[in-house]
Scaffold this motif. Structure first.
Motif, PDB file in Angstrom:
ATOM      1  N   THR A 189      28.514  48.698  60.589  1.00 40.50           N
ATOM      2  CA  THR A 189      29.889  49.177  60.651  1.00 40.50           C
ATOM      3  C   THR A 189      30.808  48.044  60.223  1.00 40.50           C
ATOM      4  N   GLY A 190      32.003  48.376  59.835  1.00 43.40           N
ATOM      5  CA  GLY A 190      32.976  47.370  59.430  1.00 43.40           C
ATOM      6  C   GLY A 190      33.525  47.681  58.052  1.00 43.40           C
ATOM      7  N   GLN A 191      34.136  46.682  57.477  1.00 46.90           N
ATOM      8  CA  GLN A 191      34.719  46.870  56.150  1.00 46.90           C
ATOM      9  C   GLN A 191      34.683  45.562  55.375  1.00 46.90           C
ATOM     10  N   CYS A 192      34.655  45.689  54.074  1.00 49.06           N
ATOM     11  CA  CYS A 192      34.765  44.542  53.171  1.00 49.06           C
ATOM     12  C   CYS A 192      36.095  44.692  52.445  1.00 49.06           C
ATOM     13  N   ILE A 193      36.925  43.696  52.558  1.00 46.05           N
ATOM     14  CA  ILE A 193      38.215  43.744  51.871  1.00 46.05           C
ATOM     15  C   ILE A 193      38.230  42.681  50.781  1.00 46.05           C
ATOM     16  N   VAL A 194      38.984  42.943  49.765  1.00 52.82           N
ATOM     17  CA  VAL A 194      39.039  42.059  48.608  1.00 52.82           C
ATOM     18  C   VAL A 194      39.642  40.708  49.035  1.00 52.82           C
ATOM     19  N   ALA A 195      39.059  39.640  48.526  1.00 52.95           N
ATOM     20  CA  ALA A 195      39.506  38.284  48.881  1.00 52.95           C
ATOM     21  C   ALA A 195      40.623  37.838  47.946  1.00 52.95           C
ATOM     22  N   PRO A 196      41.579  37.082  48.468  1.00 57.08           N
ATOM     23  CA  PRO A 196      42.664  36.586  47.613  1.00 57.08           C
ATOM     24  C   PRO A 196      42.187  35.466  46.683  1.00 57.08           C
ATOM     25  N   CYS A 197      42.851  35.351  45.545  1.00 55.03           N
ATOM     26  CA  CYS A 197      42.545  34.290  44.583  1.00 55.03           C
ATOM     27  C   CYS A 197      43.749  33.350  44.519  1.00 55.03           C
ATOM     28  N   THR A 198      43.504  32.084  44.779  1.00 52.89           N
ATOM     29  CA  THR A 198      44.598  31.112  44.798  1.00 52.89           C
ATOM     30  C   THR A 198      44.389  29.991  43.776  1.00 52.89           C
ATOM     31  N   VAL A 199      43.559  30.226  42.775  1.00 50.16           N
ATOM     32  CA  VAL A 199      43.314  29.213  41.745  1.00 50.16           C
ATOM     33  C   VAL A 199      44.601  28.999  40.950  1.00 50.16           C
ATOM     34  N   GLU A 200      45.004  27.736  40.810  1.00 57.62           N
ATOM     35  CA  GLU A 200      46.230  27.413  40.082  1.00 57.62           C
ATOM     36  C   GLU A 200      46.136  27.897  38.636  1.00 57.62           C
ATOM     37  N   HIS A 201      47.211  28.465  38.127  1.00 59.12           N
ATOM     38  CA  HIS A 201      47.345  29.014  36.772  1.00 59.12           C
ATOM     39  C   HIS A 201      46.461  30.237  36.543  1.00 59.12           C
ATOM     40  N   SER A 202      46.034  30.869  37.640  1.00 58.93           N
ATOM     41  CA  SER A 202      45.334  32.147  37.502  1.00 58.93           C
ATOM     42  C   SER A 202      46.353  33.261  37.639  1.00 58.93           C
ATOM     43  N   ASN A 203      45.891  34.482  37.422  1.00 57.53           N
ATOM     44  CA  ASN A 203      46.774  35.640  37.589  1.00 57.53           C
ATOM     45  C   ASN A 203      46.926  36.024  39.062  1.00 57.53           C
ATOM     46  N   HIS A 204      46.224  35.346  39.932  1.00 54.43           N
ATOM     47  CA  HIS A 204      46.246  35.550  41.391  1.00 54.43           C
ATOM     48  C   HIS A 204      45.873  36.974  41.789  1.00 54.43           C
ATOM     49  N   ALA A 205      45.186  37.672  40.892  1.00 57.05           N
ATOM     50  CA  ALA A 205      44.685  38.999  41.252  1.00 57.05           C
ATOM     51  C   ALA A 205      43.572  38.830  42.274  1.00 57.05           C
ATOM     52  N   ASP A 206      43.499  39.748  43.203  1.00 56.69           N
ATOM     53  CA  ASP A 206      42.494  39.632  44.254  1.00 56.69           C
ATOM     54  C   ASP A 206      41.090  39.922  43.721  1.00 56.69           C
ATOM     55  N   GLY A 207      40.124  39.286  44.323  1.00 56.63           N
ATOM     56  CA  GLY A 207      38.714  39.523  44.025  1.00 56.63           C
ATOM     57  C   GLY A 207      38.328  39.170  42.599  1.00 56.63           C
ATOM     58  N   THR A 208      37.366  39.919  42.100  1.00 58.18           N
ATOM     59  CA  THR A 208      36.817  39.599  40.779  1.00 58.18           C
ATOM     60  C   THR A 208      37.777  39.910  39.636  1.00 58.18           C
ATOM     61  N   ALA A 209      38.935  40.483  39.910  1.00 59.97           N
ATOM     62  CA  ALA A 209      39.954  40.696  38.879  1.00 59.97           C
ATOM     63  C   ALA A 209      40.699  39.397  38.574  1.00 59.97           C
ATOM     64  N   CYS A 210      40.456  38.368  39.375  1.00 51.45           N
ATOM     65  CA  CYS A 210      41.129  37.083  39.165  1.00 51.45           C
ATOM     66  C   CYS A 210      40.614  36.425  37.886  1.00 51.45           C
ATOM     67  N   SER A 211      41.565  35.997  37.050  1.00 48.73           N
ATOM     68  CA  SER A 211      41.222  35.288  35.815  1.00 48.73           C
ATOM     69  C   SER A 211      42.358  34.330  35.489  1.00 48.73           C
ATOM     70  N   CYS A 212      42.126  33.485  34.522  1.00 49.36           N
ATOM     71  CA  CYS A 212      43.173  32.547  34.101  1.00 49.36           C
ATOM     72  C   CYS A 212      44.317  33.329  33.461  1.00 49.36           C
ATOM     73  N   LYS A 213      45.560  32.879  33.698  1.00 48.66           N
ATOM     74  CA  LYS A 213      46.732  33.507  33.091  1.00 48.66           C
ATOM     75  C   LYS A 213      46.681  33.325  31.580  1.00 48.66           C
ATOM     76  N   ASP A 214      47.445  34.156  30.881  1.00 47.48           N
ATOM     77  CA  ASP A 214      47.579  33.996  29.438  1.00 47.48           C
ATOM     78  C   ASP A 214      48.098  32.594  29.139  1.00 47.48           C
ATOM     79  N   GLY A 215      47.492  31.948  28.143  1.00 47.76           N
ATOM     80  CA  GLY A 215      47.858  30.585  27.775  1.00 47.76           C
ATOM     81  C   GLY A 215      46.985  29.541  28.452  1.00 47.76           C
ATOM     82  N   TYR A 216      46.063  29.993  29.270  1.00 46.96           N
ATOM     83  CA  TYR A 216      45.167  29.080  29.985  1.00 46.96           C
ATOM     84  C   TYR A 216      43.725  29.500  29.752  1.00 46.96           C
TER      85      TYR A 216
END
Length: 163
Positions: A12-39
């Motif tokens: 029982t329980g739940q899995c929630i998407v983890a935040p992305c705090t990598v500098e110059h990333s798009n800060h999208a949560d979970g695996t949607a996190c990637s480097c921002k345009d220009g990086y």
């Protein structure tokens, strides 16, 4: 990220998407996190922790300042748009028009005061700045008028040229 508990064979329980705090990333949560345009860079996950580094991508647009990442812009005397799709810069920098009064109206950094005028023309991005004023004429037996109005006095002949 989340809490999973077991009661015998039942989870029982739940899995929630983890935040992305990598500098110059798009800060999208979970695996949607990637480097921002220009990086550029890679973001990986260790459990709920995002890891990686996003660094400014090179910009090799002709007539740009060649600065990496979003700092890339057209050189002074040029105009255009530079856009980014991920780490890839696209666009062009074309020579900017010069509209300074009494200039030679040559495009870009070839712009200068026309013959018979003096002054400095500088560029702020694609904008020409400066002033061209009539140059003094101190030729013997001339009317000593500034700029193109300078001519030989009555009774004299010749060509007055500017350099």
């Amino acid at each position: 990220q989340g809490d999973i508990t077991w009661s015998g064979p039942n989870a029982t329980g739940q899995c929630i998407v983890a935040p992305c705090t990598v500098e110059h990333s798009n800060h999208a949560d979970g695996t949607a996190c990637s480097c921002k345009d220009g990086y550029k860079g890679d973001i990986t996950w260790t459990g709920a922790q995002a890891n990686g580094q996003c660094t400014a991508a090179p910009c090799n647009i002709k007539h740009s300042n060649n600065a990496d990442g979003p700092a890339c812009s057209c050189q002074p005397g040029y105009q255009g748009d530079i856009t980014w799709s991920g780490p890839n810069a696209t666009g062009q920098c074309i020579v900017a028009p010069c509209t300074v009064e009494h200039s030679n109206h040559a495009d870009g950094t070839a712009c200068s005061c026309k013959d018979g005028y003096k002054g400095d023309i500088t560029w702020t991005g694609a904008q020409a700045n400066g002033q061209c004023t009539a140059a003094p004429c101190n030729i013997k037996h001339s009317n000593n008028a500034d700029g193109p109005a300078c001519s030989c006095q009555p009774g004299y002949q010749g060509d007055i040229t500017w350099s």
